[in-house]
Structure formats: C-alpha cells, structure tokens
Design an enzyme around this catalytic site. Structure first.
Site, PDB file in Angstrom:
ATOM      1  N   HIS A   1      85.544  56.716  26.700  1.00  0.00           N
ATOM      2  CA  HIS A   1      85.697  55.378  26.127  1.00  0.00           C
ATOM      3  C   HIS A   1      86.171  55.463  24.686  1.00  0.00           C
ATOM      4  CE1 HIS A   1      81.859  55.193  23.747  1.00  0.00           C
ATOM      5  NE2 HIS A   1      81.396  55.979  24.699  1.00  0.00           N
TER       6      HIS A   1
ATOM      7  N   ASP B   1      81.371  59.697  19.280  1.00  0.00           N
ATOM      8  CA  ASP B   1      81.030  59.023  20.528  1.00  0.00           C
ATOM      9  C   ASP B   1      81.919  57.788  20.627  1.00  0.00           C
ATOM     10  OD1 ASP B   1      79.830  57.787  22.709  1.00  0.00           O
ATOM     11  OD2 ASP B   1      78.090  57.092  21.570  1.00  0.00           O
TER      12      ASP B   1
ATOM     13  N   GLU C   1      82.467  50.281  26.841  1.00  0.00           N
ATOM     14  CA  GLU C   1      81.346  51.141  27.229  1.00  0.00           C
ATOM     15  C   GLU C   1      80.130  50.920  26.352  1.00  0.00           C
ATOM     16  OE1 GLU C   1      78.705  54.617  27.559  1.00  0.00           O
ATOM     17  OE2 GLU C   1      79.675  53.798  25.771  1.00  0.00           O
ATOM     18  N   GLU C   2      80.329  50.739  25.054  1.00  0.00           N
ATOM     19  CA  GLU C   2      79.193  50.609  24.135  1.00  0.00           C
ATOM     20  C   GLU C   2      78.375  49.339  24.383  1.00  0.00           C
ATOM     21  OE1 GLU C   2      77.945  52.797  22.436  1.00  0.00           O
ATOM     22  OE2 GLU C   2      79.461  54.211  21.737  1.00  0.00           O
TER      23      GLU C   2
ATOM     24  N   ASP D   1      81.679  62.121  28.049  1.00  0.00           N
ATOM     25  CA  ASP D   1      81.058  61.371  26.960  1.00  0.00           C
ATOM     26  C   ASP D   1      80.245  62.363  26.135  1.00  0.00           C
ATOM     27  OD1 ASP D   1      80.051  59.285  25.361  1.00  0.00           O
ATOM     28  OD2 ASP D   1      79.900  57.932  27.075  1.00  0.00           O
TER      29      ASP D   1
END
Length: 340
Positions: free
Chosen positions: A67, A184, A218-219, A238
C-alpha cells in the site's frame, strides 16, 4: 543501477510524495510510470488503486500487494485564533507526531506548511505543558502564514476536509539504516518495483501470471477489500512489526502467521518459511496482535483466496520508523524465489 540502490533511491522519492489514505493520485502516477517503464501494463481501479500485470507461464494468478497510502490527518475545523483542529487519518499516537512539520493541501491545490503542537506547547508559559493529555482535542496545527483569526485562515483557502501530510525526514546512513516516516508501507512498494526491475532487465518470467495491487486505503482498513477476481493466491508485502516478545529484526524478512484478523493460510505460510530456509534467507516468523493487512481486507471482502503476509522489519512503526538495507534485500530475495 544496482537493484538495491534503485530500491533505496525509489523509497526516498516515495516517502517524500504526500499520500495520506485517499490522497494518493500523485504517488500512484509515480508508481505507474515506473512500472510501465519496465514494460508492464497498468490499470486503475475505481477507488484509485493501481493494478500492475505481469505475464507468467500460465496457470492461476498470484496477487501481490503493497500500500502506498500513509498516515496523515484532515482539517476538522479552524479555531478563532487561526489554529487548525484536525482528525486522524490512520492510527497513531499523538506523541509520535507532536512537534512534526506538516503540509496542508487545499481542495484548490494550494499547499501550506505548518507544525503539529499541543494546545500547551511551552513549559515556559503553560502549567500543564508536560501533563496535558495528547488527544485530538488537545492538538492543533500552527500555520506558517500571518493569520490572527479564523477569517484570515479561510481567506487562504484552508477549510475543513483539507488533507494534512507529515514530512518524512528520510535519511540513509553509512551503516545501511533507512530512517523515515512512511516506511510502512512505501518500503514494500519500492521492493515490488525492484522485483519488476529485476524481472524486466534479466528477462525473468514468473511461473504464474502476477497482478500487483498497489492499494490506497490500507491504513483505514479497506485497501484491498476489492482485488481482481482471477487472483487465487494473495500475498501482502507490508512491514514486519518489531517489539515486545516478537522475533523479527530490522535485518530479516518477517513472515506473519497470524494477526488481529486471524491466522494466514497454513500451507502458503509454510511454503514461504521453507523457501527462506532452503535459500539461506534471514527470516523470522511472528504473530502481530495489533495488525491487519491488505489480505485481511480481501478476506473480509469475501474473496476466495489463500493469503499470506511478509515484509521487512520496521522499528517504531507508525512513528519515526527505521529499517535496514538487509531487511529490504531479504524481502526481495524471498519474493524472487517464490514467484520465479
């Protein structure tokens, strides 16, 4: 350019492109151009994700995801004193962003800079500077403009609903450490682009067709709730979380057996572990109790798939993150032996 050097250079570019969840058009365009430059076809999903297609020897389709969306914030309101109240985009502690420089992105395309502070930002003037709870209600953004009240801010074009991005502060050290916000999951995006580079430049054909999904929500939990229907096996690339009683390090590739959404596919996870063993790849198997991935979202979306999760170890995740060149390399190695 050496593939690892390319990954680190690309990572620096990626983390410096603002992209809180849902505000990802610019960074998606960068990734698309890189993938197309390696000769791979791309298409956009309706919700702004990118699907990169790699033709293999046939059979079922393997899905890989990373992501590109990051943590950030959104303007909630403007105070009478000309400060910005905000709401979180993604999950993090206020302590991890207090004192950080940021950018405010208006709907008209203007960009302003600012600093994230508590409402009691100085020990010299506030009795509760050390004790004030760091919650959304007690945090605000100081804009780097001459503003004395709410009306001054509104005249700049800043208003509720505008995105706020956090500056990355990227640094690559002589010892091979990469320090930055947004590792991330932009580290994984860079690794997947490195995989495409290797396959393209060395004429490597994967054993199956591959579709790489670069997701953009995604977050906030629904990045890969939709994936292409022909995917039967789906691996999220990830971060590997580090800390407490976990096994991962900043030098190894983490293989997740279970996270907050439940166990990952037993056979697929075992295959990845065995490949790491057989190929001398530094790895760790872990359970992440406070974690979810694109595979988690795909499972909740009802997709009939096998799912697994791997990624480079990231220290201080959702804060001032750090990883090491070796961890990126081990993640790339595991992906290559699996897909080729």
């Amino acid at each position: 350019m050496d593939t690892m050097d390319y990954i680190i250079k690309t990572l620096e570019t990626l983390v410096n492109i603002p992209s809180p969840s849902g505000y990802t058009r610019e960074v998606m365009e960068f990734v698309r151009k890189e993938a197309e430059g390696f000769g791979y076809a791309c298409e956009m999903s309706k919700k702004g994700g990118l699907v990169i297609q790699v033709k293999g020897l046939g059979g079922e389709t393997l899905g890989l995801s990373a992501h590109v969306d990051t943590l950030g914030a959104m303007v909630r309101s403007v105070s009478g004193e000309g400060m910005l109240k905000f709401t979180m985009v993604g999950g993090y502690t206020m302590q991890s962003i207090e004192g950080s420089y940021c950018k405010i992105h208006t709907r008209e395309g203007k960009v302003y800079t600012g600093t994230i502070l508590s409402k009691s930002p100085s020990v010299h003037t506030f009795d509760d500077a050390r004790t004030l709870d760091r919650t959304e209600r007690n945090m605000e953004i100081r804009i780097d403009e001459v503003v004395k009240n709410r009306e001054d801010v509104l005249k700049l074009g800043i208003n509720s609903g505008d995105y706020v991005s956090f500056l990355a502060n990227f640094e690559y050290t002589e010892k091979g450490f990469i320090k930055s916000r947004h590792l991330d999951d932009k580290a994984s995006v860079a690794v997947l682009l490195g995989l495409l580079k290797d396959m393209s430049e060395h004429g490597l054909t994967p054993k199956r067709n591959i579709k790489l999904l670069i997701s953009n929500y995604e977050e906030v939990g629904f990045g890969a709730s939709w994936i292409p229907e022909d995917i039967t096996e789906f691996i999220a690339v990830d971060m590997g979380a580090l800390g407490d009683d976990l096994n991962g390090t900043e030098y190894a590739v983490s293989i997740c057996a279970k996270d907050s959404s439940g166990p990952y596919d037993y056979d697929l996870t075992t295959d990845l572990i065995n490949l790491a063993k057989e190929n001398g790849i530094d790895y760790a198997v872990d359970v992440f109790p406070h974690y979810g991935s694109d595979v988690s979202a795909a499972m909740r979306g009802g997709h009939n798939i096998k799912g697994a999760l791997i990624g480079q170890g990231i220290h201080a995740s959702h804060g001032m993150e750090r990883t090491h060149r070796d961890s990126l390399m081990n993640t790339l190695k595991l992906l290559k032996v699996y897909v080729i």
